[in-house]
Design a protein around this motif. Structure first.
Motif, mmCIF file in Angstrom:
data_model
loop_
_atom_site.group_PDB
_atom_site.id
_atom_site.type_symbol
_atom_site.label_atom_id
_atom_site.label_comp_id
_atom_site.label_asym_id
_atom_site.label_seq_id
_atom_site.Cartn_x
_atom_site.Cartn_y
_atom_site.Cartn_z
ATOM 1 N N ASN A 1 54.122 -27.655 10.873
ATOM 2 C CA ASN A 1 54.321 -28.903 11.825
ATOM 3 C C ASN A 1 52.850 -29.483 12.444
ATOM 4 O OD1 ASN A 1 57.061 -29.126 11.445
ATOM 5 N ND2 ASN A 1 57.567 -27.662 13.067
ATOM 6 N N ILE A 2 52.012 -28.086 12.753
ATOM 7 C CA ILE A 2 50.964 -28.471 13.331
ATOM 8 C C ILE A 2 49.756 -29.141 12.149
ATOM 9 C CG2 ILE A 2 48.794 -27.216 14.363
ATOM 10 C CD1 ILE A 2 50.563 -25.197 15.315
ATOM 11 N N MET A 3 49.806 -28.691 10.895
ATOM 12 C CA MET A 3 48.966 -29.347 10.015
ATOM 13 C C MET A 3 49.469 -31.032 9.953
ATOM 14 S SD MET A 3 48.698 -28.754 5.769
ATOM 15 C CE MET A 3 50.217 -29.675 5.559
ATOM 16 N N HIS A 4 50.803 -31.434 9.789
ATOM 17 C CA HIS A 4 51.359 -32.641 9.744
ATOM 18 C C HIS A 4 50.667 -33.493 11.228
ATOM 19 C CE1 HIS A 4 54.690 -31.648 6.936
ATOM 20 N NE2 HIS A 4 53.419 -31.797 6.267
ATOM 21 N N LEU A 5 50.870 -32.860 12.340
ATOM 22 C CA LEU A 5 50.373 -33.257 13.513
ATOM 23 C C LEU A 5 48.610 -33.677 13.355
ATOM 24 C CD1 LEU A 5 51.179 -34.233 16.433
ATOM 25 C CD2 LEU A 5 50.767 -31.921 17.070
ATOM 26 N N ALA A 6 48.020 -32.578 12.863
ATOM 27 C CA ALA A 6 46.658 -32.881 12.722
ATOM 28 C C ALA A 6 46.343 -33.707 11.689
ATOM 29 C CB ALA A 6 46.128 -31.580 12.247
ATOM 30 N N GLN A 7 47.035 -34.056 10.826
ATOM 31 C CA GLN A 7 47.085 -35.223 10.025
ATOM 32 C C GLN A 7 47.068 -36.603 10.690
ATOM 33 O OE1 GLN A 7 49.734 -34.098 6.750
ATOM 34 N NE2 GLN A 7 47.906 -33.666 5.265
ATOM 35 N N LYS A 8 48.068 -36.466 11.648
ATOM 36 C CA LYS A 8 48.490 -37.805 12.440
ATOM 37 C C LYS A 8 47.446 -38.065 13.337
ATOM 38 C CE LYS A 8 52.111 -39.911 14.910
ATOM 39 N NZ LYS A 8 53.586 -39.472 15.288
ATOM 40 N N VAL A 9 46.986 -37.176 14.180
ATOM 41 C CA VAL A 9 45.964 -37.306 15.214
ATOM 42 C C VAL A 9 44.248 -37.729 14.612
ATOM 43 C CG1 VAL A 9 47.171 -35.923 16.723
ATOM 44 C CG2 VAL A 9 45.415 -34.960 15.501
ATOM 45 N N SER A 10 44.211 -37.217 13.200
ATOM 46 C CA SER A 10 42.974 -37.518 12.616
ATOM 47 C C SER A 10 42.851 -38.748 12.346
ATOM 48 C CB SER A 10 42.902 -36.837 11.287
ATOM 49 O OG SER A 10 43.854 -37.351 10.404
ATOM 50 N N LYS A 11 43.910 -39.766 12.265
ATOM 51 C CA LYS A 11 43.725 -41.357 12.195
ATOM 52 C C LYS A 11 43.319 -41.955 13.302
ATOM 53 C CE LYS A 11 44.853 -40.070 7.927
ATOM 54 N NZ LYS A 11 44.050 -40.206 7.092
ATOM 55 N N VAL A 12 43.388 -41.348 14.684
ATOM 56 C CA VAL A 12 43.249 -42.072 16.028
ATOM 57 C C VAL A 12 41.835 -41.447 16.172
ATOM 58 C CG1 VAL A 12 44.080 -42.274 18.230
ATOM 59 C CG2 VAL A 12 45.692 -41.685 16.410
ATOM 60 N N ASP A 13 40.971 -42.298 16.609
ATOM 61 C CA ASP A 13 39.524 -42.090 16.663
ATOM 62 C C ASP A 13 39.473 -41.542 18.303
ATOM 63 O OD1 ASP A 13 37.079 -41.371 15.837
ATOM 64 O OD2 ASP A 13 36.327 -43.286 16.702
ATOM 65 N N THR A 14 39.889 -40.414 18.868
ATOM 66 C CA THR A 14 39.796 -40.023 20.303
ATOM 67 C C THR A 14 39.709 -38.676 20.223
ATOM 68 O OG1 THR A 14 40.934 -40.023 22.523
ATOM 69 C CG2 THR A 14 42.522 -39.643 20.512
ATOM 70 N N SER A 15 39.411 -38.038 21.425
ATOM 71 C CA SER A 15 38.956 -36.701 21.949
ATOM 72 C C SER A 15 40.086 -35.687 21.628
ATOM 73 C CB SER A 15 38.436 -36.322 23.349
ATOM 74 O OG SER A 15 37.274 -37.260 23.458
ATOM 75 N N ILE A 16 39.901 -34.720 21.040
ATOM 76 C CA ILE A 16 41.194 -33.825 20.794
ATOM 77 C C ILE A 16 40.536 -32.373 21.222
ATOM 78 C CG2 ILE A 16 42.273 -32.289 19.062
ATOM 79 C CD1 ILE A 16 42.168 -34.911 17.222
ATOM 80 N N LEU A 17 41.428 -31.380 21.785
ATOM 81 C CA LEU A 17 41.132 -30.176 22.304
ATOM 82 C C LEU A 17 42.171 -29.186 21.637
ATOM 83 C CD1 LEU A 17 39.801 -28.016 24.384
ATOM 84 C CD2 LEU A 17 41.716 -28.488 25.837
ATOM 85 N N LEU A 18 41.407 -28.165 21.029
ATOM 86 C CA LEU A 18 42.055 -27.269 19.972
ATOM 87 C C LEU A 18 42.291 -25.786 20.813
ATOM 88 C CD1 LEU A 18 40.550 -27.763 16.720
ATOM 89 C CD2 LEU A 18 42.375 -28.737 17.684
ATOM 90 N N LEU A 19 43.450 -25.504 21.162
ATOM 91 C CA LEU A 19 43.610 -24.379 21.738
ATOM 92 C C LEU A 19 44.000 -23.056 20.896
ATOM 93 C CD1 LEU A 19 45.479 -25.871 25.253
ATOM 94 C CD2 LEU A 19 42.896 -25.258 24.752
ATOM 95 N N GLY A 20 43.740 -22.043 21.315
ATOM 96 C CA GLY A 20 44.548 -20.698 20.520
ATOM 97 C C GLY A 20 43.398 -19.618 20.664
ATOM 98 N N GLU A 21 43.941 -18.445 20.491
ATOM 99 C CA GLU A 21 42.972 -17.181 20.378
ATOM 100 C C GLU A 21 41.927 -17.263 19.393
ATOM 101 O OE1 GLU A 21 45.587 -14.083 19.773
ATOM 102 O OE2 GLU A 21 47.275 -14.232 21.288
#
Length: 461
Positions: free
Chosen positions: A170-190
């Protein structure tokens, strides 16, 4: 002399007997009850004399089965087939795998116990849940098929993500989707979950994929150097700088993607400047009043609790909102167990190829990998697989060898070792920005020979 030896032998035998007698019947039953196997004892007719708690838990039979014959449960179709009765009938050890509900598989082994006349007096039955072993084997076969092509694609530098669990798909599909939008992204995780891998995956699936992807670890560069590294500086801006000045990372990242790893470690005073860059899409090198237009995409990542940092005035709330237009939370490895075996197989293939060996997993090692809690996440898994490939003597990997030489923590490092570690991280970051060692030397203000020597010392190729 013979008599003395005989007495000594009798004394030793007496001591052993005393030790055995210390284990009372109650103690013996207590120990059997702690067994991971279910244990049932019957007489030569199949009448149940004893069962431990695990036997009841695995077979789902009633607790009051003692005194009943196993034949009763077969006739009532509570039990499909009894290995105990089969062992009595055929006068030998009898084994059977029972397929239960909810994908639970149990192996049952019944062994006759004979008296002095070679007649069956008792039958002892062991039952064990082997679902984990069966599922591991099935998972491994599926993984080998599924990731054979993936490994070849990655070797050909076609960026892919090794994911199998529903959460990560699900996260990979979301990453593919947001990659097409040229805006800032914040990645969270340990730490170690793969935020840098996701950042590069987003870049390589974006409209900027033909441009540079530059990663900067905000925690790896000393605070006093961060501003000059990020913004660059004009000639004569400060003492100790290069005479001709220096172009910063923002300059080199223009038109591409800038990945700011560990953004939570960015000095507070630089957060204001970064916010201004993101809002105006312009920046000024140190010592310059000229504003340079900037066309970049920023992906930031952190393993820290940003909300807590905001409350403690360690991170600017306005910068947080600017960076987190889109947010992806990457779960720790322990919460996406479906990825453990696929990742382990991928890393095994990678290090088998690197070291020219053909090491393999056995079922027990895969179970241990599945059960381990992975505090260091994917990075730790990668490290452990490489250790096992290097240290295992035979073809089968030994999980315990991965912990034979534990790495010391940063707190245990000497000052010299600690500074060396930070120097290596700094040089690796510079290598990502500049193409040659001469450019790196010029950028950081040292001789070219110094950079070459440092690269060799830290194994940077």
């Amino acid at each position: 002399m013979f008599l003395i030896k005989k007495i000594d032998s009798l004394n030793k035998a007496h001591k052993r007997w005393c030790i055995i007698m210390q284990l009372s019947k109650d103690d013996l039953l207590k120990c059997i009850n702690q067994s991971v196997d279910g244990i049932m004892i019957s007489d030569h007719r199949g009448v149940i004399l004893y069962v431990n708690e695990q036997y009841i838990a695995l077979t789902k039979l009633s607790k009051d089965i003692i005194g009943h014959n196993m034949q009763e449960y077969v006739e009532a179709k509570v039990v499909e087939q009894s290995t105990c009765l089969s062992a009595i009938k055929h006068n030998r050890v009898y084994t059977r795998i029972h397929h239960e509900l909810n994908d639970v598989e149990i192996i049952s082994v019944s062994k006759p116990v004979y008296n002095k006349k070679k007649e069956i007096e008792y039958v002892i039955t062991n039952v064990r849940d082997i679902s984990t072993y069966i599922n591991i084997e099935k998972n491994l076969k599926q993984t080998d098929r599924k990731f054979g092509e993936l490994f070849d694609a990655i070797k050909e530098n076609k960026q892919e993500l090794v994911v199998s669990s529903p959460e990560m798909i699900n996260i990979m599909h979301l990453a593919q989707k947001v990659s097409k939008v040229d805006t800032s992204i914040l990645l969270l995780g340990e730490t170690g979950v793969g935020k840098d891998v996701f950042a590069e995956f987003i870049h390589k699936n974006s409209i900027r994929k033909g441009e540079r992807f530059i990663a900067l670890n905000c925690g790896a560069i000393p605070n006093e150097l961060m501003e000059s590294e990020l913004f660059g500086y004009e000639a004569g801006s400060f003492t100790g700088g290069l005479k001709e000045g220096k172009q910063g990372i923002l300059y080199h990242a223009n038109k591409g993607t800038l990945f700011l790893d560990e953004i939570g470690d960015l000095p507070y005073h630089l957060q204001v400047k970064l916010l201004r860059v993101l809002e105006k899409r312009k920046y000024s090198p140190i010592g310059s009043v000229k504003e340079i237009p900037l066309n970049i995409r920023v992906i930031a990542a952190t393993n820290k609790n940003i909300q807590e940092q905001i409350r403690n005035n360690k991170f600017r709330e306005d910068l947080y909102y600017r960076l987190s237009v889109l947010t992806l939370l990457i779960p720790p490895l322990r919460k996406r167990q479906g990825d453990i075996i696929p990742l382990a197989v991928y890393f095994l293939k990678k290090y088998n190829s690197k070291y020219g060996v053909s090491k393999k997993f056995d079922t027990d090692t895969l179970i241990q990998l599945q059960r381990y809690h992975w505090p260091g996440n994917v990075r730790e898994l990668k490290n452990i697989i490489e250790k096992m490939v290097i240290l295992s003597q035979g073809d089968i990997l030994d999980f315990q060898l991965a912990f034979a030489h534990e790495e010391i923590t940063e707190e245990q490092l000497s000052l010299k070792s600690f500074l060396g570690k930070k120097e290596k991280e700094y040089l690796i970051n510079m290598k990502k920005v500049y193409k040659t060692t001469r450019e790196v030397a010029k950028a950081i203000g040292v001789d070219h020979s110094t950079v070459v020597r440092k690269y060799k010392k830290y194994g940077i190729s």
